[in-house]
Write an enzyme that holds these catalytic residues in place. Sequence first.
Site, mmCIF file in Angstrom:
data_model
loop_
_atom_site.group_PDB
_atom_site.id
_atom_site.type_symbol
_atom_site.label_atom_id
_atom_site.label_comp_id
_atom_site.label_asym_id
_atom_site.label_seq_id
_atom_site.Cartn_x
_atom_site.Cartn_y
_atom_site.Cartn_z
ATOM 1 N N LYS A 184 -24.145 -72.705 40.578
ATOM 2 C CA LYS A 184 -24.149 -71.798 39.867
ATOM 3 C C LYS A 184 -25.638 -71.546 39.424
ATOM 4 O O LYS A 184 -27.347 -71.796 40.111
ATOM 5 C CB LYS A 184 -24.227 -73.380 38.794
ATOM 6 C CG LYS A 184 -22.274 -73.644 39.343
ATOM 7 C CD LYS A 184 -22.276 -74.263 37.712
ATOM 8 C CE LYS A 184 -22.612 -74.433 36.163
ATOM 9 N NZ LYS A 184 -22.833 -72.846 36.048
ATOM 10 N N ASP B 262 -17.272 -74.684 32.542
ATOM 11 C CA ASP B 262 -18.763 -73.695 32.884
ATOM 12 C C ASP B 262 -17.958 -72.721 33.915
ATOM 13 O O ASP B 262 -17.232 -72.707 35.096
ATOM 14 C CB ASP B 262 -19.716 -74.822 33.103
ATOM 15 C CG ASP B 262 -20.826 -73.918 33.369
ATOM 16 O OD1 ASP B 262 -21.117 -72.279 33.474
ATOM 17 O OD2 ASP B 262 -21.959 -74.179 33.374
ATOM 18 N N LYS C 44 -15.285 -64.625 43.739
ATOM 19 C CA LYS C 44 -16.268 -65.873 43.880
ATOM 20 C C LYS C 44 -16.163 -67.214 44.940
ATOM 21 O O LYS C 44 -16.744 -67.827 44.934
ATOM 22 C CB LYS C 44 -16.157 -66.512 42.481
ATOM 23 C CG LYS C 44 -17.306 -65.442 41.607
ATOM 24 C CD LYS C 44 -17.655 -66.525 39.820
ATOM 25 C CE LYS C 44 -18.194 -64.844 39.288
ATOM 26 N NZ LYS C 44 -18.888 -65.645 37.669
ATOM 27 N N THR D 165 -23.285 -71.404 30.457
ATOM 28 C CA THR D 165 -23.405 -70.673 30.433
ATOM 29 C C THR D 165 -22.525 -69.328 31.120
ATOM 30 O O THR D 165 -22.487 -69.069 32.214
ATOM 31 C CB THR D 165 -24.570 -70.735 30.236
ATOM 32 O OG1 THR D 165 -25.602 -71.895 30.053
ATOM 33 C CG2 THR D 165 -24.903 -69.807 30.098
ATOM 34 N N GLU E 275 -26.910 -77.454 32.969
ATOM 35 C CA GLU E 275 -25.595 -77.062 33.317
ATOM 36 C C GLU E 275 -25.397 -78.124 34.167
ATOM 37 O O GLU E 275 -24.296 -78.608 33.732
ATOM 38 C CB GLU E 275 -25.142 -75.763 33.678
ATOM 39 C CG GLU E 275 -24.999 -74.587 33.021
ATOM 40 C CD GLU E 275 -25.121 -73.171 33.723
ATOM 41 O OE1 GLU E 275 -24.264 -72.388 33.351
ATOM 42 O OE2 GLU E 275 -24.779 -73.415 35.249
HETATM 43 C C1 5RP Z 1 -25.176 -70.027 34.131
HETATM 44 C C2 5RP Z 1 -24.005 -69.807 35.642
HETATM 45 C C3 5RP Z 1 -22.909 -69.428 35.414
HETATM 46 O O1 5RP Z 1 -21.633 -70.078 35.341
HETATM 47 C C4 5RP Z 1 -22.685 -67.754 36.271
HETATM 48 O O2 5RP Z 1 -24.249 -67.619 36.627
HETATM 49 C C5 5RP Z 1 -20.918 -67.316 36.736
HETATM 50 O O3 5RP Z 1 -21.569 -66.637 35.281
HETATM 51 P P1 5RP Z 1 -20.500 -65.456 35.183
HETATM 52 O O4 5RP Z 1 -19.520 -66.216 34.575
HETATM 53 O O5 5RP Z 1 -21.051 -64.484 33.802
HETATM 54 O O6 5RP Z 1 -20.199 -64.475 36.661
HETATM 55 O O7 5RP Z 1 -24.144 -70.811 37.014
HETATM 56 O O8 5RP Z 1 -26.241 -70.503 35.016
#
Ligand code: 5RP
Length: 223
Positions: free
Chosen positions: A94, A81, A121, A28, A103
């Site tokens: 996460k 993910d 990150k 997500t 997840e």
């Molecule tokens: C969602 C998550 C996502 O992987 C995390 O927030 C990263 O999001 P993005 O790709 O929008 O930076 O853990 O629950």
Amino acid sequence: MDQDQLKQAAARAALDELREGMTLGIGTGSTVNHFIDLLGRMQPKLGGVVSSSEASTERLRGIGLEPQTLNESGDLDLYVDGADEATRQGHLIKGGGGALTREKIIAAASRRFVCIVDESKVHGVLGEFPLPVEVIPMARAYVSRELVKFGGRPEWRQGFVTDNGNEILDVHGLDLVNAAEMERRLNQLAGVVTVGLFTRRPADMLLIATPRGVERLEPHKSA
Ligand code: 5RP
């Protein structure tokens, strides 16, 4: 390259990990959204997909893929993910998007977990990003008090309800030098559904997008 272009580059690199007939778990977030869009263009032959959120399910339907439940699919070949924070050992925070519980379940049920991130990150130690903790609603205040005893400053993500009908505490200031031990201890608090630390089931591969290209890292692969 801006951050969104880097996210897209990481997502594109994950396509190389796909093989015909694979069963695929889909995470997500905005990085995974790029991956879903690329799948839509590529239309690979998959053995099935399982989604980690209602949001990703909607997007998958938009490209003509109907997700199965994890109960129907059995274990998955590959899980793709993103993450909010990662170490080069594959440990993750996460749950910024609130989908941490599904997840974590899908990651656990997948033979391989490929995590797609941009280089901003990746940190030596986790914890700059507040740690999401999904809690049963009636336990929110109790768990908050317990988290303070761990040195954290929990903040209730007000107005947000997870796909499982629960609430999220975003915990600032925790010392995550020993993230595995913190994951183990926080998991034991009554009322905690899921802690957004992924150390017991880390990523098998990190695809780290930088302006110089995408670095492929397999922290636990023996030479
Ligand atoms: C969602 C998550 C996502 O992987 C995390 O927030 C990263 O999001 P993005 O790709 O929008 O930076 O853990 O629950």
